[in-house]
Structures are given as structure tokens and as C-alpha cells.
Design an enzyme around this catalytic site. Structure first.
Site, PDB file in Angstrom:
ATOM      1  N   LYS A   6       0.844  -1.195   0.000  1.00 49.35           N
ATOM      2  CA  LYS A   6       0.000   0.000   0.000  1.00 49.35           C
ATOM      3  C   LYS A   6       0.880   1.245   0.000  1.00 49.35           C
ATOM      4  O   LYS A   6       2.086   1.179   0.252  1.00 49.35           O
ATOM      5  CB  LYS A   6      -0.915   0.003   1.224  1.00 49.35           C
ATOM      6  CG  LYS A   6      -0.178   0.063   2.557  1.00 49.35           C
ATOM      7  CD  LYS A   6      -1.149   0.094   3.723  1.00 49.35           C
ATOM      8  CE  LYS A   6      -0.382   0.156   5.051  1.00 49.35           C
ATOM      9  NZ  LYS A   6      -1.286   0.292   6.205  1.00 49.35           N
TER      10      LYS A   6
ATOM     11  N   TYR B 288      16.535  30.718   4.079  1.00 45.18           N
ATOM     12  CA  TYR B 288      15.455  31.507   4.657  1.00 45.18           C
ATOM     13  C   TYR B 288      15.612  31.662   6.167  1.00 45.18           C
ATOM     14  O   TYR B 288      15.905  30.706   6.881  1.00 45.18           O
ATOM     15  CB  TYR B 288      14.101  30.851   4.369  1.00 45.18           C
ATOM     16  CG  TYR B 288      13.709  30.853   2.916  1.00 45.18           C
ATOM     17  CD1 TYR B 288      13.522  32.039   2.227  1.00 45.18           C
ATOM     18  CD2 TYR B 288      13.521  29.653   2.241  1.00 45.18           C
ATOM     19  CE1 TYR B 288      13.144  32.031   0.890  1.00 45.18           C
ATOM     20  CE2 TYR B 288      13.148  29.636   0.907  1.00 45.18           C
ATOM     21  CZ  TYR B 288      12.961  30.834   0.247  1.00 45.18           C
ATOM     22  OH  TYR B 288      12.591  30.826  -1.090  1.00 45.18           O
TER      23      TYR B 288
END
Length: 397
Positions: A49, A277
Site C-alpha cells: 500500500k 530563509y
């Protein structure tokens, strides 16, 4: 003005920036190790999955089955259809709960095997598929303490009796799921096991025992052979990681995934210069900075900013500054020969060093499952057959 003889192909560019390598040799090794750990009568389900935990569902399913797995496990109907469209013929268990008529019909069309968690859901399947020439194999899930999907374990007999009399359905198994199998304290696990066993004994007394029983996930598979029953459902261990540190002494596992990227730019910065940043990192002295073409949009957690290391030229190199959407920065002051285009290993092994998803999970306060599932599809998956090394093992195998 530039002119092109033909439109450039994207294929050669897919690994120019960053990519995920899938080691099929490691996958086959893990499957063989798991098979040897099990009784010959216990089947192995490869849980694929979530795109095989980010590894690529079709590739993993195909090669896990070739190496000795018997089943595939998925969470959604489209995941199962993807495997069928790729030509995979092994039985596929759909572990999520399905109610819509469109999905029910698709399950029958693509020969998937659904999980039933309640009588009302079973009715939907029977009323939709009751006229099929052959009954649809279904798997009944009992809730023994996960408090997620499943019918109350105390009502196992009534649930099985109800489904058994519905047209169009054939009970293939009864199963449950463990909530704390990776915990060294087995109190809750033993409670769930006792509940499951009590339910099975009641079914047996009423001559309702199904063809298959299964309970164990990766942690339970490695932790206690009494939990194996007729099949085990293995996800994380298939991909070469241990669900908990205390399980590392069981079998030898090798991580299947490596994550790599290329250096796109190298620059010199002066002391006192901020990086990225927010200037979360400021150079304490003159430094050489390498920019790498991978970031949090690719699956590198931003929480690792200023905490993680990578491998370059066989050496550990620290990451500096805030990790950005598409890029991150490294301190490569001590590697004067480094050039643009050189490969950086973010997860995997180089030289004498190895970095695993467990390392990232520990640094960022999450679990290795989330790390593996986080790598986005703009990172191409490249399947390779690479030799195994002791340093590539998932810590202490």
C-alpha cells in the site's frame, strides 16, 4: 536564437537532479529472510500500500512475489487495480473499508479480495454481487483493541454466521490488527492475542473456523512466532527496516531504498553570512557551501534543517540553513575537490557510513514509515540490482 532538431526527451533528465534507488537484491534478501523465519505453512503477504511505502508498488510487488511472497496487501481499490493492470495475478487483499457501489463492482471485476468490517457493509457487497457465477472471497476483520476497522471480537460468531448466509460471498479469512506490536511491553499485545484466540476458539466450536487466520504485522512477525497463524502481513520489514530497536537481533534486513541528489552549485561565503530563509544558520568563519537539488517538496523533512548529515565522497557532511522547497545547502569546506554534478547520498551508504530512515525519524520526531512514504513522485524510482554490504544493513542485523 536556439533551434532544436527535435523536442528534447524528458527521460534522460529525470535523474539529473535527484532520484530514489530501489535495490532489488536487498528486497529479495529480505523476503528470503522472512520466509526462513516463518513455518513452511505460513504464507507471506507483501504489504505494498501507499506505493509500497514510497518504493514503487508494481516493481516491489512483482519482485517480492518472485522472491517468495504469496500475497499482496493494498489499502485502496485503485492500488489493487494498478497491480492487476501490471499483470500481477497473485491474490490481493484490500485492507481498507469499501462501501460505494462503484468500488464494489471494481473489486469483483479486478478480482480483488475485500475486507469486511461490519454486517451493513457485507450486505452492500452481497446485494451488489449476489448474482455472480462465483462467490467473491472476503476477509472478515475483528477489532481486538486497535479501535480502528473491525467488528467487535466478542461478536465473531454472529458476524461469521451473518456473512456466511449471504449470497455472492465466500469467507476467505478472519483477521485482526495489533496496536502495540512494536512495544517491548507486550501487555496490550497479549491482551489482543488472547481476544483473537478466544474469538477463533468460539468459531471453531461452532464449526465456523475460516480457511485462513492472520494477525501479525512486521513487528509481530519478528517478535513472536505464536502470532504467525496462517499468514503474516509484512510491510516495513520487507523494505529492510526494523519496527523497533529490540527486534534487530531477529533476522538480517537490508534497506531497499537509497535517496540521492546532485550538487547544482558551489560557492564561497564570508564569515557572518546567513544561509537560506530566516538565516537560521550564520557562517562562523569563511565557508564553502554546496547547493543540492532536493528539498521538502521532494520529501526531505524541513524539521531536519541544521540537524541532518549527508554522505559526499564517502564522508559525512552537515546540512546548514533551512531546507527549502527544492534545495538544501551543505557545508563542504573540508572537501575542496567537490564539483557541480557530484552525487550526494541522503539515505543509503557511501564508504564506511550509512544513513537510514530511522536516523531521519529520530531527528525529526516521527517514525520511519512516514519518512519512506514521504518521497514524492517527482523523484523517479530507479530499480537496480546492487551487491549487499554489511554497512547497508538496518542497524545491527
Amino acid at each position: 536564437m536556439l533551434s532544436w532538431d527535435k523536442t528534447p526527451s524528458l527521460a534522460p533528465m529525470r535523474c539529473c537532479r535527484a532520484w530514489v534507488e530501489i535495490n532489488l537484491t536487498a528486497l529479495a534478501h529480505n523476503v528470503r529472510q522472512l520466509r526462513q523465519w516463518l513455518m513452511p505453512t505460513t504464507e507471506l503477504m507483501a504489504v505494498v500500500k501507499a506505493d509500497a511505502y514510497g518504493h514503487g508498488a508494481v516493481t516491489i510487488a512483482r519482485h517480492a512475489l518472485k522472491a517468495g511472497a504469496h500475497w499482496c496487501g493494498v489499502a485502496t481499490v485503485p492500488e489493487g487495480i494498478e497491480l492487476r493492470q501490471a499483470g500481477i495475478q497473485a491474490p490481493i487483499l484490500l485492507m481498507g473499508a469499501v462501501h460505494s457501489l462503484e468500488e464494489v463492482r471494481a473489486i469483483a471485476q479486478w478480482q480483488l479480495q475485500p475486507t469486511l468490517v461490519a454486517p451493513k457493509q457485507a450486505l452492500v457487497f452481497s446485494e451488489t454481487l449476489g448474482r455472480l457465477d462465483h462467490p467473491l472471497p472476503v476477509h472478515l476483520k475483528l477489532d481486538t483493541g486497535m479501535s480502528r476497522l473491525g467488528h467487535p471480537w466478542q461478536q465473531a460468531v454472529e458476524f461469521v454466521q451473518f456473512v456466511q448466509q449471504l449470497p455472492g460471498l465466500a469467507i476467505a479469512s478472519v483477521y485482526s490488527h495489533l496496536a502495540t506490536a512494536d512495544d517491548p511491553d507486550t501487555t496490550v499485545l497479549q491482551q489482543q492475542h488472547h481476544r483473537f484466540q478466544t474469538a477463533i476458539e468460539a468459531l471453531t466450536q461452532h464449526q465456523l473456523r475460516p480457511p485462513q487466520l492472520h494477525l501479525a504485522n512486521s513487528a509481530a512477525t519478528l517478535g513472536d512466532t505464536a502470532l504467525h497463524y496462517d499468514m503474516v502481513r509484512v510491510g516495513l520489514a520487507l523494505y529492510g527496516l526494523y519496527p523497533a530497536p529490540h527486534l534487530r537481533s531477529t533476522i538480517s534486513l537490508h534497506p531497499v531504498m537509497q535517496v540521492k541528489a546532485r550538487i547544482t552549485h558551489i560557492k564561497e561565503i564570508a564569515a557572518g553570512t546567513g544561509v537560506s530563509y530566516g538565516h537560521q544558520f550564520v557562517a562562523p568563519q569563511p565557508m564553502r557551501i554546496a547547493v543540492v537539488g532536493i528539498g521538502y517538496a521532494d520529501g526531505v523533512p524541513r524539521a531536519l534543517s541544521n540537524h541532518m548529515a549527508v554522505l559526499v565522497q564517502g564522508q559525512q557532511v552537515r546540512q546548514v540553513g533551512a531546507i527549502t522547497m527544492d534545495q538544501l545547502m551543505l557545508d563542504v569546506t573540508h572537501l575542496p575537490g567537490l564539483q557541480e554534478g557530484d552525487i550526494v547520498t541522503l539515505l543509503g551508504h557511501q564508504g564506511r557510513h550509512c544513513i537510514t530512515a530511522d536516523d531521519w525519524a529520530n531527528l525529526s520526531g516521527t517514525i520511519s514509515w512516514e519518512i519512506l512514504c514521504g518521497f514524492k513522485h517527482r523523484l523517479p524510482r530507479v530499480a537496480l540490482e546492487q551487491p549487499l554490504t554489511a554497512l547497508a544493513t538496518s542497524r545491527g542485523s
